[in-house]
Write a protein that holds these residues in place. Sequence first.
Motif, short mmCIF file in Angstrom:
data_model
loop_
_atom_site.label_atom_id
_atom_site.label_comp_id
_atom_site.label_asym_id
_atom_site.label_seq_id
_atom_site.Cartn_x
_atom_site.Cartn_y
_atom_site.Cartn_z
N GLU A 1 -9.18 22.67 11.77
CA GLU A 1 -9.67 22.64 10.40
C GLU A 1 -10.85 21.67 10.25
N GLN B 1 -6.60 32.23 10.74
CA GLN B 1 -6.20 32.31 9.34
C GLN B 1 -5.35 33.55 9.07
N ARG C 1 -1.73 32.75 10.56
CA ARG C 1 -0.98 31.56 10.16
C ARG C 1 -0.32 31.66 8.79
N LEU D 1 -3.67 22.26 14.27
CA LEU D 1 -4.38 22.90 13.18
C LEU D 1 -5.35 21.93 12.49
N GLN D 2 -4.95 20.70 12.35
CA GLN D 2 -5.80 19.70 11.71
C GLN D 2 -7.11 19.53 12.47
N PRO E 1 -5.49 26.18 4.44
CA PRO E 1 -5.70 24.72 4.42
C PRO E 1 -6.39 24.21 3.15
N PHE F 1 -13.77 23.48 11.46
CA PHE F 1 -14.16 24.48 10.46
C PHE F 1 -15.02 23.84 9.37
N SER F 2 -14.61 22.69 8.87
CA SER F 2 -15.38 22.02 7.82
C SER F 2 -16.78 21.67 8.31
N CYS G 1 -8.63 21.91 2.99
CA CYS G 1 -10.08 21.75 3.19
C CYS G 1 -10.81 23.04 2.86
N TYR G 2 -10.14 24.17 3.05
CA TYR G 2 -10.72 25.47 2.71
C TYR G 2 -10.68 25.71 1.20
N TYR H 1 -11.58 31.51 14.07
CA TYR H 1 -10.97 30.93 12.87
C TYR H 1 -10.43 32.04 11.97
#
Length: 365
Positions: free
Chosen positions: A70, A102, A105, A66-67, A14, A73-74, A16-17, A98
Amino acid sequence: MCLMASNKNQHYVPQCYLKKFSSDNNRSSISLFNIDRRQFIVRAAIKGQCSKNYFYGKDLKIEKELQSIEGNFSRVVDRILSPNYKLTRNDALFLLQYWLLQQQRTEATSRRSVEISSAFTETAQISSQEYRLEMEEAVKDSFERFQLLKECLNDLKVCLIRNESGISFITSDDPAVEVNRLHILKTLACKEASGLASAGLIISLPLTPTVQFVAYDSDVYNLPSQGGWLKTKKDKDIDFFNQLQLLNCCANVFVSDEQQATYVDELFRLVHVNRLESKYRLTYANAELDNKGNERFRIVDKSTVNKQGKILLYQENLVPMPVFWATFINWKSKRTAYTNESRVGYMRHDHALLRNDLALKRVKL
């Protein structure tokens, strides 16, 4: 139509990652090292990294799920980066799940599923398209596998590595890495083969250039952490995790510090000999009768498989073998696991309890 257009470019690592490893002010670009060309590229656009059009499907169902994950996760990483943070059980459990998400995916994982499926249908001489796994189905299967297995790592102990050295953690297009130091013991016959239930499992995922998530089998290893944190100033410890990204990546590693171009190239030169040609191994065996008339399976080369008789096709997942290890990954003085001395190998306690059919026994390692 607007929703479809905005969700067309779907990332298997992602944005964001990846933005956490960006060095520019607006977090829109990232520097990378391509291992095939041995080329360092400065400030490539993040939106074009680790993505495919409609990778998770045009119905956007998986993409929307997933969004949400994610976003969580953030928020977890933001908490981890806050002053005086101590690791909580809830955050540890989320990071374990998570990591598995990852791992499952990525494009590489789905492509392996297609290759393995093709090998099975070819061996079974099945020509019907109905039984052949295509990439779109493989991607959905990977997400379903995550849903099925998402609690399988909950028995691992979680630790956050705080990087206080002069070298930054790097990440990659396949950043969720598993290794197993038990493989160096001569008593283990499985060598590179491993699984998520295996004793001695260690998993890692860089969270930022200064923080690494690690989880490990606490019946085998001892890591000296406090409040969920382990601090290190040793370059070798950082090199250990960075080599894992170089060993596990598909094509690219991502670097937050442009000044580390030479460092990454030299580290790759040192460890690349341990990169796996494939992350799975297929073993073929044909059925035959022994002198007492009992059926046995004999391992044969793929090229000599007798496809007219019974065939056993056995799949093993392979993990990279690091060239060197972090200084703080210590053996536990009294380490244990469960085995029946078969190719099942050595399993962790919680998973052994679920497999009464295997007649596993607790052993000292």
